[in-house]
Design an enzyme around this catalytic site. Structure first.
Site, short mmCIF file in Angstrom:
data_model
loop_
_atom_site.label_atom_id
_atom_site.label_comp_id
_atom_site.label_asym_id
_atom_site.label_seq_id
_atom_site.Cartn_x
_atom_site.Cartn_y
_atom_site.Cartn_z
N GLU A 1 34.71 42.08 77.88
CA GLU A 1 34.75 42.15 76.42
C GLU A 1 36.13 41.79 75.92
OE1 GLU A 1 33.85 45.77 74.32
OE2 GLU A 1 32.10 46.18 75.55
N GLU B 1 26.62 44.68 64.73
CA GLU B 1 25.71 45.79 65.04
C GLU B 1 25.83 46.80 63.90
OE1 GLU B 1 25.43 46.67 69.54
OE2 GLU B 1 27.45 45.83 69.28
N LYS C 1 26.18 50.83 64.23
CA LYS C 1 27.28 51.47 64.97
C LYS C 1 28.03 52.43 64.06
CE LYS C 1 28.80 48.91 68.99
NZ LYS C 1 29.94 48.24 69.62
N GLU D 1 33.99 48.27 63.40
CA GLU D 1 33.04 48.42 64.51
C GLU D 1 31.75 47.63 64.25
OE1 GLU D 1 33.04 50.14 67.60
OE2 GLU D 1 35.18 49.99 67.23
#
Length: 479
Positions: A272, A326, A329, A335
């Site tokens: 990542e 996302e 999250k 985030e």
């Protein structure tokens, strides 16, 4: 001191070979080192089939899943795209204690799909060594061993690797890179894991984030260092090596830590890394410009095949976070703001991942991308126009110090700087300004000849007056 000794025969030789390396290696081989993370903590993701079609239109050749979603694995069948699947942290106790559970996990999540779906790696857990539940640490290696044994029993040992993913917090020291060491608090566990990797040829997977490094040191020079932008560089006091970006420094710190334990040959994979394109007002670093710069320049750096100072000449497999936002999250806005693409499959910002835009006009003109700033969303299957216009030169009044930084940066990207070495056709006049002008223009030409490729922290400009002189020919123009 400058990054390069312009009179060095070694540098002249390496620079002269660069175009040949690009011609015969860069475009002859696939860009298998560019991957993406496909998280699913969201309620608005496109169907797996649509996502698979999107990925096939890009130069992304590997996808990392955090689980083993059968619909996604099936959708990626026969695409040639490599897949990393994951067993959750919650599965580790059962995988560790029950070989039959591990066998069933492989039977359920691998055997129905392989080899049509190109499963490359199974990750057992995510950031287990630094997780809240410290009981998992002692169970991690037995779980990995049982998964490996299950693969062996299915005649897939060696074909599919078994690994786990670590945060950079497993290092107790990383600056300077040569001092990189693992946290001794992990005792023999880390060494045992590395013995497993060595014995099975599996990669050590880690999550370096220059974004977090910038958050802890939010100075302008640190931002440029983290975004692969022109900067003064940072010298490793242990080796004398000058680092020009944080990504290389972090990866080499991991290499040093592996070397310190006697495992320097274990492959490193960046599981990542990424940069959020927006965040809360109180967050330092998230912005569309920063995200475009980081991911665009990271991709450019990987495509250059320069490697890192301690691992030159190859690109570490790197999975960018993330394919989509996302939206479910928790935590700060950042985030939920890492996605390269939107749910409607348009780009959040373009970093030249379209497969069509990667086709060079001639083999000797590699397309090394830089971040794009489109005015309207475009679908990835539509190639981005590549205007070929003019030459990139320094703006008047830029200091020699900044020009030297631009020169060091440009030549570090793998372009052919031999014409500005002693005896080269563009060596005279022997000034920083003249040498920087040549190098900056050459990087602009090989990076796609878009306006954003001629920025250099706002110290460069496009001109339509050919700056060539005598025997010194500047590539470019309107062809």
């Amino acid at each position: 001191m400058p990054l390069f000794n312009h009179n060095s025969p070694l540098f002249i030789c390496a620079a002269a070979l660069c175009p040949l390396l690009f011609q015969f290696v860069h475009f002859a081989c696939s860009q298998s080192f560019i991957g993406v993370n496909y998280g699913q903590v969201a309620d608005n993701l496109p169907p797996p089939a649509a996502t698979a079609k999107l990925l096939r239109s890009t130069s992304i050749e590997k996808v990392r899943l955090y689980g083993a979603d059968p619909a996604i694995i099936r959708a990626l069948a026969d695409t040639g795209i490599g897949i990393v699947i994951g067993a959750a942290n919650g599965d580790i106790p059962a995988l560790a204690s029950d070989p039959n559970f591990a066998g069933q996990w492989v039977a359920t999540n691998v055997l129905p799909y392989y080899p049509a779906s190109k499963i490359l790696v199974i990750t057992v857990g995510n950031e287990v060594m630094t997780a809240t539940d410290q009981n998992l640490i002692s169970q991690l290696l037995p779980a990995m061993q049982n998964v490996q044994n299950a693969l062996n029993a299915a005649s897939l040992g060696g074909k599919i690797k078994v690994s786990t993913v670590h945060s950079m917090a497993v290092l107790t020291q990383s600056d300077p890179p040569s001092s990189g060491t693992f946290n001794p608090g992990f005792g023999g566990t880390m060494k045992a894991l590395l013995q497993f990797h060595q014995a099975n040829g599996s990669p050590f997977m880690i999550n370096p984030y220059p974004y977090f490094a910038y958050q802890s040191d939010p100075r302008a020079e640190t931002l440029a260092f983290c975004l692969f932008q022109p900067n003064a560089g940072r010298v490793d006091s242990g080796t004398g090596i000058k680092y020009m970006n944080m990504f290389d420094a972090q990866v080499d710190a991991v290499h040093s830590a592996l070397n310190a334990l006697g495992f320097k040959d274990v492959e490193i994979v960046v599981a990542e890394t990424g940069w959020p394109y927006k965040g809360d007002p109180t967050e330092v670093g998230p912005s569309l410009d920063n995200a475009k710069a980081f991911n665009g320049n990271l991709i450019s750096h990987l495509r250059s095949l320069v490697g890192t100072p301690l691992m030159p000449g190859k690109s570490v497999d790197t999975y960018i976070f993330a394919l989509f936002d996302e939206d479910l999250k928790p935590g700060p806005s950042s985030e939920r703001s890492f996605g390269l693409f939107k749910p409607d499959l348009s780009v959040t910002y373009d970093v030249d991942l379209s497969k069509n835009s990667q086709t060079p006009t001639t083999p000797a003109t590699p397309a090394t991308p830089a971040p794009v700033s489109p005015t309207t969303p475009i679908t990835p299957v539509t190639p981005v126009p590549k205007p070929a216009a003019g030459w990139c030169v320094p703006k008047p009044g830029v200091s020699d110090a900044q020009l030297q930084s631009n020169l060091d940066y440009a030549c570090a990207q793998g372009i052919d700087c031999s014409p500005i070495q002693t005896g080269g056709t563009c060596f005279d006049p022997n000034t920083v300004a003249a040498h920087a002008a040549y190098a900056m223009n050459l990087l602009y030409q090989t990076a796609g000849r878009n306006p954003w490729n001629c920025d250099f922290l706002q110290t460069a400009t496009l001109t339509y007056t050919n700056p060539s002189y005598g025997q010194c020919s500047y590539p470019g123009g309107n062809t």
